[in-house]
Design a protein around this motif. Structure first.
Motif, PDB file in Angstrom:
ATOM      1  N   HIS A   1       0.769  -1.337  -0.115  1.00  0.00           N
ATOM      2  CA  HIS A   1      -0.006   0.045  -0.168  1.00  0.00           C
ATOM      3  C   HIS A   1       0.860   1.370   0.009  1.00  0.00           C
ATOM      4  O   HIS A   1       0.339   2.366  -0.584  1.00  0.00           O
ATOM      5  N   TRP A   2       2.027   1.229   0.686  1.00  0.00           N
ATOM      6  CA  TRP A   2       2.675   2.476   0.894  1.00  0.00           C
ATOM      7  C   TRP A   2       4.023   2.451   0.321  1.00  0.00           C
ATOM      8  O   TRP A   2       4.836   1.380   0.353  1.00  0.00           O
ATOM      9  N   PRO A   3       4.493   3.596  -0.224  1.00  0.00           N
ATOM     10  CA  PRO A   3       6.022   3.471  -0.845  1.00  0.00           C
ATOM     11  C   PRO A   3       6.962   3.476   0.108  1.00  0.00           C
ATOM     12  O   PRO A   3       7.838   4.420   0.286  1.00  0.00           O
TER      13      PRO A   3
ATOM     14  N   ILE B   1      12.308   1.504  -3.422  1.00  0.00           N
ATOM     15  CA  ILE B   1      10.784   1.908  -3.057  1.00  0.00           C
ATOM     16  C   ILE B   1       9.860   0.769  -3.400  1.00  0.00           C
ATOM     17  O   ILE B   1      10.055   0.286  -4.349  1.00  0.00           O
ATOM     18  N   SER B   2       9.456   0.134  -2.438  1.00  0.00           N
ATOM     19  CA  SER B   2       8.683  -1.141  -2.622  1.00  0.00           C
ATOM     20  C   SER B   2       7.643  -1.130  -3.831  1.00  0.00           C
ATOM     21  O   SER B   2       7.567  -2.129  -4.322  1.00  0.00           O
ATOM     22  N   THR B   3       7.139  -0.053  -3.590  1.00  0.00           N
ATOM     23  CA  THR B   3       5.665  -0.076  -4.659  1.00  0.00           C
ATOM     24  C   THR B   3       6.325   0.097  -6.047  1.00  0.00           C
ATOM     25  O   THR B   3       5.550  -0.193  -6.928  1.00  0.00           O
ATOM     26  N   THR B   4       7.526   0.202  -6.439  1.00  0.00           N
ATOM     27  CA  THR B   4       8.174   0.275  -7.644  1.00  0.00           C
ATOM     28  C   THR B   4       8.730  -1.048  -8.314  1.00  0.00           C
ATOM     29  O   THR B   4       9.352  -0.932  -9.381  1.00  0.00           O
ATOM     30  N   LEU B   5       8.617  -1.893  -7.232  1.00  0.00           N
ATOM     31  CA  LEU B   5       9.449  -3.305  -7.818  1.00  0.00           C
ATOM     32  C   LEU B   5       8.384  -4.014  -8.680  1.00  0.00           C
ATOM     33  O   LEU B   5       7.266  -3.687  -8.977  1.00  0.00           O
TER      34      LEU B   5
ATOM     35  N   LYS C   1       8.186  -7.913  -5.774  1.00  0.00           N
ATOM     36  CA  LYS C   1       7.428  -7.715  -4.453  1.00  0.00           C
ATOM     37  C   LYS C   1       7.044  -8.929  -3.795  1.00  0.00           C
ATOM     38  O   LYS C   1       6.796  -8.755  -2.461  1.00  0.00           O
ATOM     39  N   CYS C   2       6.609  -9.850  -4.450  1.00  0.00           N
ATOM     40  CA  CYS C   2       6.291 -11.155  -3.663  1.00  0.00           C
ATOM     41  C   CYS C   2       7.508 -11.635  -2.897  1.00  0.00           C
ATOM     42  O   CYS C   2       7.041 -12.056  -1.806  1.00  0.00           O
ATOM     43  N   ARG C   3       8.570 -11.578  -3.322  1.00  0.00           N
ATOM     44  CA  ARG C   3       9.779 -11.926  -2.461  1.00  0.00           C
ATOM     45  C   ARG C   3       9.881 -11.013  -1.237  1.00  0.00           C
ATOM     46  O   ARG C   3      10.424 -11.414  -0.259  1.00  0.00           O
ATOM     47  N   VAL C   4       9.813  -9.755  -1.545  1.00  0.00           N
ATOM     48  CA  VAL C   4       9.753  -8.860  -0.303  1.00  0.00           C
ATOM     49  C   VAL C   4       8.727  -9.043   0.811  1.00  0.00           C
ATOM     50  O   VAL C   4       9.025  -9.064   1.834  1.00  0.00           O
TER      51      VAL C   4
END
Ligand code: ADP
Ligand code: MG
Length: 264
Positions: free
Chosen positions: A93-95, A140-144, A149-152
């Motif tokens: 949800h959040w960057p 920034i997680s939202t840019t992956l 993202k799944c691995r994070v």
């Protein structure tokens, strides 16, 4: 923890949503040291079952026990410490920076208003490295990408060092090398004394890595046991509607050699 200890138990569980019964009389036991694969077609009820097992989905009948106590008797922090849950297609949800997002996995362990201890930071670093996301820690997680993202999100779960892990299609978005890497992570997790259940569609991966398989169809558990007991041509025909050829490879591993749709 002894290797045969039952850490989690579901008895006669039924879940209804909007007056439709989604899960019917499901039973399962998760023992320390075992990796369980949850199989079943789209809509079978895998995600609903896993969500109910976390305590996030109401259930109408049956019991869900975490270390012999009803899941409802645990506070959210206690549940968060004991159970790691990777939801299907988890949304970020959040960057936040990746490192910060993964640090959130430590929240159930932190006393109020305190920062991370050295032990917390070590758990975060280990989780980032295990999931091959260490090099992404300042992104920034939202840019992956979807798979990154799944691995994070999986790193966040591992960072919490739970005893019990529920992961809903954790390898569906991953490339072949990362699928193997993540399945190895689950294997190491249970070999270290935890227990895990993963919803998975890749039948060959399930056969190769899981100790036990559970096959769900229309909300009911229609088969369970070792991969050899569950992955047979009749079950695959009746549940998935496919004609499969099951063989053993040169390492004696069960493989779904080829399959096709049943022709009407
Ligand atoms: P699976 O994960 O095995 O694909 P799900 O547990 O997501 O299946 O869904 C099982 C069934 O429950 C599906 O038919 C789905 O449409 C239905 N379902 C799940 N959540 C809801 C909801 N909130 N409202 C209505 N139906 C739902
Ligand atoms: Mg699902």
């Amino acid at each position: 923890m002894t290797s045969s200890e039952i850490l989690f138990e579901v008895t006669d569980l039924s879940v209804s949503i909007a007056e439709t019964t989604i899960i019917k009389n499901v039973e399962l036991r998760l023992k320390a040291g075992e990796l369980h694969g949850l199989l079943g077609p789209n809509g079978a009820g895998k995600s609903t079952l896993l969500k109910a097992m976390t305590g996030l989905q109401e259930f109408q009948a049956g019991s869900i026990l975490l270390r012999n106590e009803s899941i409802n008797t645990y506070g959210s922090d206690q549940r968060g410490k004991a159970i790691g849950y990777l939801e299907q297609n988890g949304y970020i949800h959040w960057p936040l920076k990746v490192q910060r997002l993964v640090e959130l996995g430590r929240v159930p362990h932190l006393p109020t208003w305190t920062g991370l201890s050295d032990k917390d930071s070590a758990s975060v670093e280990k989780a980032l490295k295990q999931t091959d996301t260490w090099h992404l820690r300042d992104r920034i997680s939202t840019t992956l990408s979807g798979g990154e993202k799944c691995r994070v999100l999986l790193a966040r779960v591992f960072a919490g060092e739970p005893d019990i892990l529920f992961a809903d299609e954790p390898i569906a978005a991953l490339d072949p090398a990362h699928q193997l890497m993540v399945m190895n992570c689950f294997r190491q997790f249970v070999d270290a004394g935890g227990t895990a259940i993963i919803a998975i569609h890749d039948l060959n991966m399930a056969a190769r890595y899981c100790d036990k398989l559970l096959l769900l169809d229309k909300g009911e558990m229609v088969a369970r046991g070792k991969p050899d007991d569950v992955l047979n041509e009749e079950n695959l025909k009746s549940v998935y509607g496919i004609l499969a050829k099951i063989r053993r490879d040169e390492c004696n591993r069960l493989t779904i050699h080829s399959y096709s749709l049943i022709k009407n």
